[in-house]
Write a protein that holds these residues in place. Sequence first.
Motif, short mmCIF file in Angstrom:
data_model
loop_
_atom_site.label_atom_id
_atom_site.label_comp_id
_atom_site.label_asym_id
_atom_site.label_seq_id
_atom_site.Cartn_x
_atom_site.Cartn_y
_atom_site.Cartn_z
N ARG A 1 -19.74 -22.74 -14.71
CA ARG A 1 -21.06 -23.19 -15.17
C ARG A 1 -21.99 -23.26 -13.96
O ARG A 1 -21.56 -23.57 -12.84
CB ARG A 1 -20.96 -24.58 -15.82
CG ARG A 1 -20.04 -24.65 -17.02
CD ARG A 1 -20.49 -23.76 -18.18
NE ARG A 1 -21.81 -24.09 -18.66
CZ ARG A 1 -22.05 -25.01 -19.61
NH1 ARG A 1 -21.04 -25.69 -20.13
NH2 ARG A 1 -23.29 -25.22 -20.03
N ALA B 1 -26.23 -24.13 -12.45
CA ALA B 1 -27.52 -24.81 -12.61
C ALA B 1 -28.39 -24.44 -11.43
O ALA B 1 -27.90 -24.27 -10.30
CB ALA B 1 -27.34 -26.32 -12.69
N PRO C 1 -30.06 -26.69 -15.74
CA PRO C 1 -28.72 -26.19 -16.07
C PRO C 1 -28.79 -24.97 -17.00
O PRO C 1 -29.75 -24.79 -17.75
CB PRO C 1 -28.07 -27.38 -16.79
CG PRO C 1 -28.93 -28.56 -16.48
CD PRO C 1 -30.31 -28.02 -16.30
N LEU D 1 -22.12 -32.23 -13.09
CA LEU D 1 -23.28 -31.85 -12.29
C LEU D 1 -23.85 -33.07 -11.56
O LEU D 1 -24.10 -33.03 -10.35
CB LEU D 1 -24.32 -31.21 -13.21
CG LEU D 1 -25.54 -30.51 -12.61
CD1 LEU D 1 -26.18 -29.60 -13.67
CD2 LEU D 1 -26.59 -31.49 -12.12
#
Length: 305
Positions: free
Chosen positions: A36, A38, A85, A118
């Motif tokens: 993932r 961001a 994100p 995050l």
Amino acid sequence: MALASLAAALVMLAGVLPALGQATTTLSFQLPGGNRTALMVDHAQGRRAPVVLVLHDENGSPEQIRRYFTWDEVGGREKLIVVYPQGVRGAWNDGRPKDGRRFNPLARVDDVAFIRTLLSELETRGRLDRRRVYVVGVGGGGDMVHRLLCEAGDLFAAGAPLLASLSIIWARSCPAPAVPVVMVAGTEDRITPFVGRGSGSDPDSAMVSIADTLAFYRARNGCTGTGERALPDQDGTDNSRITILEGTGCRHATRLYRVDGGGHHTPTRVERRMRPVVGAMLGQANHDMETDEEIWAFFADKRRP
């Protein structure tokens, strides 16, 4: 909904690009569901600072939502860290089984865990003011903000779900600590209907009306009443007006900017260029305020306990 989501993404591409003078960093996280990312824009010059998370709409991206909003301008002035994100496949798992999502791989994406990871990473780096973390989302990103406020409200000092009504799932159960909430919604929004959306084949996919969404947060935030005032009509040609509905006597501030006659747009004084077919689908844009400035004015004095 696919066509509507595409239209929302297209208008973000058409937005006016703000001044991008700050260096950006791509954050990457390896989670059980995959990698993932961001986009972080640091206006705090390496100091510990308030953090604003900005969640894109369906079929969106950090770059698109950065163009759509003016958080670079706000962040530069206020010395914020703004983080954009990226949702899996351009979408968020907001907890609803819409479009058969419970049988779709996206249902296994844990976006709440992603946001927690995050923020934990930013805290480890000594970057964020833990009492001043805020979240904003538009459309599908706004739906995800509703989920975050109900499942992870302990993370945030305030939240702003924009062009997004509350899922019936969260209306039934919203266990996280209550936090201040500010919303924007258009009465003529075809993508997020002001009157809510029926359940179709799955009762858990229903969305309550914007009026009921406001009533939910008023009750949750301990408000005893509602005040109402109209903003000045700065643009007499946009066929829309903004009315502010403000919770009164609240333990946690609660506010709705109702755009009477407005479509699937957040109000802005900047003219967003788009193809005529997209403009027709999204409806009327209002130019009486700059949404991000209003949101920051709401956020600025909010702190977690």
